[in-house]
Enzyme design. Structure first.
Site, PDB file in Angstrom:
ATOM      1  N   GLY A   7      38.548  42.283  42.789  1.00  0.00           N
ATOM      2  CA  GLY A   7      37.440  43.052  43.375  1.00  0.00           C
ATOM      3  C   GLY A   7      36.848  44.062  42.407  1.00  0.00           C
ATOM      4  O   GLY A   7      36.103  44.958  42.813  1.00  0.00           O
ATOM      5  N   GLU A  37      33.559  45.026  50.130  1.00  0.00           N
ATOM      6  CA  GLU A  37      34.793  44.398  49.639  1.00  0.00           C
ATOM      7  C   GLU A  37      35.706  45.473  49.043  1.00  0.00           C
ATOM      8  O   GLU A  37      36.915  45.508  49.293  1.00  0.00           O
ATOM      9  CB  GLU A  37      34.445  43.348  48.575  1.00  0.00           C
ATOM     10  CG  GLU A  37      35.673  42.840  47.835  1.00  0.00           C
ATOM     11  CD  GLU A  37      35.377  41.693  46.870  1.00  0.00           C
ATOM     12  OE1 GLU A  37      34.233  41.226  46.820  1.00  0.00           O
ATOM     13  OE2 GLU A  37      36.327  41.273  46.177  1.00  0.00           O
ATOM     14  N   GLU A  62      39.400  49.937  35.610  1.00  0.00           N
ATOM     15  CA  GLU A  62      38.577  50.347  34.461  1.00  0.00           C
ATOM     16  C   GLU A  62      37.097  50.112  34.755  1.00  0.00           C
ATOM     17  O   GLU A  62      36.247  50.937  34.425  1.00  0.00           O
ATOM     18  CB  GLU A  62      39.005  49.573  33.202  1.00  0.00           C
ATOM     19  CG  GLU A  62      40.418  49.892  32.706  1.00  0.00           C
ATOM     20  CD  GLU A  62      41.519  49.300  33.588  1.00  0.00           C
ATOM     21  OE1 GLU A  62      41.288  48.275  34.259  1.00  0.00           O
ATOM     22  OE2 GLU A  62      42.636  49.880  33.620  1.00  0.00           O
ATOM     23  N   PHE A  71      41.049  31.552  39.884  1.00  0.00           N
ATOM     24  CA  PHE A  71      41.579  32.680  40.680  1.00  0.00           C
ATOM     25  C   PHE A  71      40.869  32.800  42.032  1.00  0.00           C
ATOM     26  O   PHE A  71      40.693  33.922  42.535  1.00  0.00           O
ATOM     27  CB  PHE A  71      41.405  34.026  39.949  1.00  0.00           C
ATOM     28  CG  PHE A  71      42.034  34.130  38.589  1.00  0.00           C
ATOM     29  CD1 PHE A  71      43.179  33.433  38.266  1.00  0.00           C
ATOM     30  CD2 PHE A  71      41.475  34.970  37.624  1.00  0.00           C
ATOM     31  CE1 PHE A  71      43.765  33.560  37.006  1.00  0.00           C
ATOM     32  CE2 PHE A  71      42.048  35.112  36.368  1.00  0.00           C
ATOM     33  CZ  PHE A  71      43.187  34.401  36.055  1.00  0.00           C
ATOM     34  N   GLY A  77      35.426  37.324  33.912  1.00  0.00           N
ATOM     35  CA  GLY A  77      35.913  37.998  35.118  1.00  0.00           C
ATOM     36  C   GLY A  77      35.159  39.299  35.310  1.00  0.00           C
ATOM     37  O   GLY A  77      34.166  39.356  36.038  1.00  0.00           O
ATOM     38  N   PRO A  88      30.376  46.710  47.643  1.00  0.00           N
ATOM     39  CA  PRO A  88      30.934  47.943  48.227  1.00  0.00           C
ATOM     40  C   PRO A  88      31.832  47.699  49.440  1.00  0.00           C
ATOM     41  O   PRO A  88      32.898  48.309  49.553  1.00  0.00           O
ATOM     42  CB  PRO A  88      29.690  48.760  48.585  1.00  0.00           C
ATOM     43  CG  PRO A  88      28.678  48.319  47.579  1.00  0.00           C
ATOM     44  CD  PRO A  88      28.938  46.854  47.368  1.00  0.00           C
ATOM     45  N   GLY A  93      66.897  52.089  44.974  1.00  0.00           N
ATOM     46  CA  GLY A  93      67.914  51.666  44.012  1.00  0.00           C
ATOM     47  C   GLY A  93      67.868  50.157  43.830  1.00  0.00           C
ATOM     48  O   GLY A  93      66.789  49.546  43.900  1.00  0.00           O
ATOM     49  N   GLN A 136      62.101  52.652  43.462  1.00  0.00           N
ATOM     50  CA  GLN A 136      63.085  53.500  42.791  1.00  0.00           C
ATOM     51  C   GLN A 136      64.033  54.146  43.811  1.00  0.00           C
ATOM     52  O   GLN A 136      65.248  54.191  43.613  1.00  0.00           O
ATOM     53  CB  GLN A 136      62.346  54.580  41.973  1.00  0.00           C
ATOM     54  CG  GLN A 136      63.239  55.385  41.051  1.00  0.00           C
ATOM     55  CD  GLN A 136      63.727  54.566  39.859  1.00  0.00           C
ATOM     56  OE1 GLN A 136      63.175  53.520  39.558  1.00  0.00           O
ATOM     57  NE2 GLN A 136      64.787  55.039  39.229  1.00  0.00           N
TER      58      GLN A 136
HETATM   59  C1  FAD Z   1      45.204  36.936  43.321  1.00  0.00           C
HETATM   60  C2  FAD Z   1      43.790  36.953  42.818  1.00  0.00           C
HETATM   61  C3  FAD Z   1      42.756  36.688  43.702  1.00  0.00           C
HETATM   62  C4  FAD Z   1      41.431  36.663  43.239  1.00  0.00           C
HETATM   63  N1  FAD Z   1      40.435  36.276  44.092  1.00  0.00           N
HETATM   64  C5  FAD Z   1      39.182  36.050  43.587  1.00  0.00           C
HETATM   65  C6  FAD Z   1      38.163  35.450  44.387  1.00  0.00           C
HETATM   66  O1  FAD Z   1      38.378  35.142  45.562  1.00  0.00           O
HETATM   67  N2  FAD Z   1      36.956  35.206  43.822  1.00  0.00           N
HETATM   68  C7  FAD Z   1      36.679  35.528  42.533  1.00  0.00           C
HETATM   69  O2  FAD Z   1      35.562  35.283  42.088  1.00  0.00           O
HETATM   70  N3  FAD Z   1      37.616  36.109  41.743  1.00  0.00           N
HETATM   71  C8  FAD Z   1      38.858  36.366  42.230  1.00  0.00           C
HETATM   72  N4  FAD Z   1      39.841  36.917  41.442  1.00  0.00           N
HETATM   73  C9  FAD Z   1      39.511  37.277  40.067  1.00  0.00           C
HETATM   74  C10 FAD Z   1      39.477  38.785  39.829  1.00  0.00           C
HETATM   75  O3  FAD Z   1      38.376  39.362  40.477  1.00  0.00           O
HETATM   76  C11 FAD Z   1      39.438  38.991  38.303  1.00  0.00           C
HETATM   77  O4  FAD Z   1      40.730  38.620  37.817  1.00  0.00           O
HETATM   78  C12 FAD Z   1      39.120  40.414  37.917  1.00  0.00           C
HETATM   79  O5  FAD Z   1      37.784  40.727  38.218  1.00  0.00           O
HETATM   80  C13 FAD Z   1      39.341  40.687  36.416  1.00  0.00           C
HETATM   81  O6  FAD Z   1      38.751  39.708  35.617  1.00  0.00           O
HETATM   82  P1  FAD Z   1      39.608  38.988  34.470  1.00  0.00           P
HETATM   83  O7  FAD Z   1      40.857  38.472  35.095  1.00  0.00           O
HETATM   84  O8  FAD Z   1      38.731  38.011  33.792  1.00  0.00           O
HETATM   85  O9  FAD Z   1      40.019  40.139  33.478  1.00  0.00           O
HETATM   86  P2  FAD Z   1      39.165  40.652  32.228  1.00  0.00           P
HETATM   87  O10 FAD Z   1      37.767  40.872  32.616  1.00  0.00           O
HETATM   88  O11 FAD Z   1      39.445  39.763  31.069  1.00  0.00           O
HETATM   89  O12 FAD Z   1      39.860  42.069  31.974  1.00  0.00           O
HETATM   90  C14 FAD Z   1      41.097  42.219  31.281  1.00  0.00           C
HETATM   91  C15 FAD Z   1      41.346  43.720  31.091  1.00  0.00           C
HETATM   92  O13 FAD Z   1      40.273  44.274  30.321  1.00  0.00           O
HETATM   93  C16 FAD Z   1      39.724  45.370  31.006  1.00  0.00           C
HETATM   94  N5  FAD Z   1      38.297  45.491  30.759  1.00  0.00           N
HETATM   95  C17 FAD Z   1      37.332  44.545  30.869  1.00  0.00           C
HETATM   96  N6  FAD Z   1      36.125  45.070  30.613  1.00  0.00           N
HETATM   97  C18 FAD Z   1      36.313  46.383  30.359  1.00  0.00           C
HETATM   98  C19 FAD Z   1      35.471  47.485  30.048  1.00  0.00           C
HETATM   99  N7  FAD Z   1      34.132  47.342  29.985  1.00  0.00           N
HETATM  100  N8  FAD Z   1      36.032  48.698  29.845  1.00  0.00           N
HETATM  101  C20 FAD Z   1      37.371  48.863  29.921  1.00  0.00           C
HETATM  102  N9  FAD Z   1      38.225  47.864  30.214  1.00  0.00           N
HETATM  103  C21 FAD Z   1      37.711  46.651  30.448  1.00  0.00           C
HETATM  104  C22 FAD Z   1      39.973  45.080  32.484  1.00  0.00           C
HETATM  105  O14 FAD Z   1      39.915  46.272  33.261  1.00  0.00           O
HETATM  106  C23 FAD Z   1      41.367  44.484  32.415  1.00  0.00           C
HETATM  107  O15 FAD Z   1      42.315  45.515  32.369  1.00  0.00           O
HETATM  108  C24 FAD Z   1      41.159  36.983  41.895  1.00  0.00           C
HETATM  109  C25 FAD Z   1      42.206  37.283  41.016  1.00  0.00           C
HETATM  110  C26 FAD Z   1      43.513  37.243  41.461  1.00  0.00           C
HETATM  111  C27 FAD Z   1      44.608  37.472  40.465  1.00  0.00           C
END
Ligand code: FAD
Length: 382
Positions: free
Chosen positions: A366, A245, A370, A157, A132, A243, A342, A339
């Site tokens: 997007g 997005e 972090e 996702f 992701g 950007p 209530g 909050q």
């Molecule tokens: C409702 C919904 C719609 C979406 N729509 C799309 C879409 O249309 N197309 C698409 O391609 N994706 C889509 N996504 C995916 C979304 O972009 C990803 O979920 C997001 O980028 C985070 O990736 P991940 O879920 O793999 O989390 P991870 O990358 O596994 O991250 C998990 C946690 O680790 C933290 N983390 C990761 N790397 C670091 C770092 N270097 N430093 C500090 N913290 C870090 C993250 O900030 C997060 O808190 C969607 C997701 C949802 C839930």
């Protein structure tokens, strides 16, 4: 504080969007949420109303505008409406720009009229079960075979994953691990291509009317003419488009939070405890004063970013700052509004409760908060 960034033509589109949402969407919210997706027809109706394609060239049925303020007013109205609004910002602000900036003349001719009219619904598929934030981990492959690419892999996702007709899929076109960021390309996969299957429509905590889905690709033969941009430049293309997005997500977050805040302000004036309106307790008055101030500040920053887009000056770092700060503020504001309501704030019949779960994704998709801070920090040489 008065906003001065929008002009009368933007306000006209805002009024159109508001009227459209009340007429074409409000009556269907319950059904869409129960089905886990909006009806496809609403995109076509949105196209007819001028809410799609205003940023597409006129020769392909679009409005020919390059003014992102039109995108912003539509995004704001969708967000004010709430989480069951159709994904027009996904189409206008997130995916259409890939076609706008990268499609060649033949592709524009083939795809843009449908995108502008709403007959063609778009999605972008970057995220995978194992990748992701760290897109370099993408495993979906596209192997060249004559005048086709053979695509294999899984995405998850994906917004509009079920409804979409064209999906911009980020694929690994170079298997060599040393290729780094040059390993990726963007391919447009079309609805009925053999081997392209929709997986589960995912059950989310909020945004119940949005079809967020898994996509599976098994030996999908994608014609080479469906390559968007250049082979090996997929990552650079993503970086160019993210950007807008991210700005759009910040704009939506604050408009949604503003709407919830306004409703809450009315609620705290009406609701009484200990013989007085709950908003008049000093603690609550301070909380409301802080929220009002912070929303004003956020809007001013957003408006500055919108002007920067107009002047061609918005940087990826500005958009990242906007995205994390606005979405974190919206999260805080909506939580405080729950909050202040209530127990009623926990009831789904109240907008504030639904906004709490609908908006929670904004600090994640997007690019997470972090990752935004990481980008900003790196830009400072850290
Ligand atoms: C409702 C919904 C719609 C979406 N729509 C799309 C879409 O249309 N197309 C698409 O391609 N994706 C889509 N996504 C995916 C979304 O972009 C990803 O979920 C997001 O980028 C985070 O990736 P991940 O879920 O793999 O989390 P991870 O990358 O596994 O991250 C998990 C946690 O680790 C933290 N983390 C990761 N790397 C670091 C770092 N270097 N430093 C500090 N913290 C870090 C993250 O900030 C997060 O808190 C969607 C997701 C949802 C839930």
């Amino acid at each position: 504080m008065k906003r001065t960034v929008f002009e009368s033509e933007h306000e006209q589109l805002r009024a159109t969007a508001r009227e459209f949402l009340a007429r074409e969407c409000a009556p269907h919210v319950e059904k869409w949420e129960a089905n886990g997706q909006v009806d496809r027809e609403v995109y076509k109706k949105a196209g007819d109303a001028g809410l799609l394609g205003f940023n597409m060239p006129e020769e392909y049925g679009g409005g020919g505008s390059t003014d992102f303020r039109f995108n912003a007013v539509v995004a704001e109205e969708l967000s004010r409406f709430g989480g069951a609004a159709p994904g027009l910002t996904l189409q206008n602000d997130v995916v259409a720009p890939y076609f706008l900036h990268l499609a060649n003349d033949e592709q524009k001719k083939r795809w843009m009229p449908g995108i502008a009219s709403g007959e063609t619904i778009l999605a972008v598929a970057m995220t995978e079960p194992g990748a992701g934030s760290d897109l370099a981990g993408i495993k979906t492959t596209a192997k060249r075979d004559g005048d086709h690419y053979i695509v294999n892999g899984n995405k998850t996702f994906i917004s509009a994953g079920i409804n979409s007709d064209l999906v911009v899929v980020v694929c690994r076109t170079n298997p060599d691990p040393s290729a780094g960021h040059k390993a990726f390309s963007l391919l447009v996969v079309e609805r009925d291509m053999e081997g392209f299957e929709r997986g589960r429509k995912l059950d989310k905590m909020g945004l119940k009317a949005a079809d967020t889905a898994e996509l599976h690709f098994t030996d999908v033969r994608v014609p080479a003419e469906n390559l968007l941009g250049e082979e090996g430049k997929g990552f650079y293309h993503l970086m160019q488009n993210l950007p807008s997005e991210r700005l759009s997500i910040g704009v939506s977050a604050i408009a949604g939070a503003r709407a919830v805040f306004e409703e809450t302000l009315q609620y705290v004036k009406d609701r009484k405890a200990f013989g007085q309106p709950i908003g008049s307790f000093q603690h609550n008055r301070f909380v409301l004063a802080e929220m009002s101030t912070e929303l004003d500040i956020a809007e001013q920053y957003i408006d500055r970013c919108l002007r920067a887009v107009l002047d061609g000056e918005l940087t990826a770092v500005d958009a990242s700052k906007n995205k994390w700060w606005c979405t974190e503020l919206a999260k805080k504001v909506i939580d405080q509004c729950v909050q202040l309501h209530g127990g009623y704030g926990y009831m789904n019949e109240y907008r504030v409760a639904r906004a709490y779960t609908d908006s929670r994704i904004q600090t994640i998709f997007g690019g997470t908060t972090e990752i935004m801070k990481d980008l900003i920090g790196r830009d400072m040489g850290l």
